[in-house]
Design a protein around this motif. Sequence first.
Motif: not given
Ligand code: ATP
Length: 566
Positions: A36, A38-39, A45, A47-48, A235, A267-268, A275, A277
């Motif tokens: 997993f 994350p940045e 959230h 979705g994560h 995603t 993605r969710l 959702m 960020k």
């Molecule tokens: P956001 O678009 O909300 O800013 P992000 O994709 O930039 O989120 P990351 O920290 O890069 O945030 O995400 C970490 C992991 O979570 C990635 O693999 C991303 O694909 C997944 N992820 C983020 N949002 C969702 C979502 N809505 N549903 C499912 N997985 C998600």
Amino acid sequence: MKKPFSEETVVSNFIRSIINEDNRTGKWHGRVETRFPPEPNGYLHIGHAKSICLNFGIAKEYNGACHLRFDDTNPEKEAQEFVDAICDNVQWLGFDWGEHLYFSSDYFDQLYMFAEYLITQGKAYVDSQTAEEIREWRGTLTIPGKNSPYRDRPAEENLDLLRRMKSGEFAEGTHVLRARIDMSSPNINMRDPVIYRIRYAHHQRTGNKWCIYPMYDYTHCISDALENITHSLCTLEFEDHRPLYDWVLDQLQDKLPCHPQQIEFARLNLTYTVMSKRKLIELVEQKLVDGWDDPRLSTLAGVRRRGYTPHSIHMFAERIGVSKADSWIDMSVLEDCLREDLNEQAPRRIAILKPLKLIIDNYPDDQEEDCFAPNHPQKPEWDKRTVTFTKVLYIEQDDFMEEPVKGFFRLKPGGEVRLRYAYIVKCVQIEKNAQGDIVAIHCIYDPDTKSGTDAAANRKIKGNIHWLSAKHAQTAEIRLYDRLFTDPYPDSGDKDYKNALNPNSKTITHAYIEPELHNAEPGQCFQFERNGYFIADTADSQPGKPVFNRAVTLRDSWEKTAKQAV
Ligand code: ATP
Ligand code: MG
């Protein structure tokens, strides 16, 4: 009725099918390793949570491992605060990365070495166009890109420039390192993507060691490979980046332990919430909500404070499944998971949210009587508790109607109702103040109707309401939370989600509660009979001074009441 989660069979999905097939062919020798990533530039959230449950869940199911990797290549936006919060969220969801905690920044040295290697292979070059020029020359979906005038620099010159970029000789924006792929590719991601840029930024882990930072697409695939990831789940928006993922790993195949497979899933998207960020940050910074853990937010900190349990989120993730098609999940699906979990787990208690005094005229003034209320109607082993009955009680205002509508079976003038776990009472008089407001209801009780006695069993009565003794009840602050937005798709199209904020998403009131609830520990959840599921707030509640958040109502009445309000 839906089956409880424990009995729910694990539904297969296309990711499980891919892994089963890999295991059958021996592609990874039975190994399953996910991550997993994350940045650390904001809070996680719901979705994560889908991605966490998927990655950690799959690894667990196949006796593999799931890594927690912070993708920390944008030093300006990232902070330790977010790293800590993300670790906390993942642990709260019940997952354990064990020894597999990584940071992309741990690979900066290797990533840099690989960049030099790509240059020596003619696969990367330093471009000295401005950002503006690079954008223009990249072309569009219909117009192919044009080669940069710097594209054919000799390797030695590229190496020299990259080294000088690294040592801080150049200003930001003067040079970038680009992969040398194909400026006419129909896939724009393949038109010589930038893989390194100059940034004079302090990095929370590497300090001032670097002034060039690798881009996500370059970093991510190499990090996956260095960690021996087998299935890199991401995603759908990364589908178009997969050719680049594979291209980078192909160029470095002699230097890397493996070539992970990128697999995309939808993605969710959840109704009545936002959702991204960026939008979550806006809501917090513009003080449209009360911080990152505001119980109305879709952040994991928020839903946790709202009363969501890890188990309810696991149920949700399993129920919505994973697919290749983008879709919207209705908020009620999430709420139902919480209801189902708390219905099992939460002890029953009584709280009167909108009190109305009820006086039993024929009950002795100082008499106190024990009544016994089950802690859980389906779990006799949880035993009963004592609720004290007295002459003056509180009932809910809604349980009385002076002019009853058709089908109203609760208390009305001249009517009878059962006071749950106690007696049947009959309304004999309404007491009003000078303004005409009802201040108390007078009743008489029938001493032969006490709950649990044989005589009571013969008296069938439709209405059954809850109450508390005015003398014994304590008070508590109650926060009634509702959905943050009135529009199911608050940010779809070009809508400004701020216009769809629900003005009634938070209502603070004071309620009467059972005396023992006064000492509730923060984080304890209860069903307040007939009123919903509530949690003692983890930030503001203290034993002796409780604050309860409504996690979810007992039934999904949202669509109905929203329509009535219109
Ligand atoms: P956001 O678009 O909300 O800013 P992000 O994709 O930039 O989120 P990351 O920290 O890069 O945030 O995400 C970490 C992991 O979570 C990635 O693999 C991303 O694909 C997944 N992820 C983020 N949002 C969702 C979502 N809505 N549903 C499912 N997985 C998600
Ligand atoms: Mg991202």
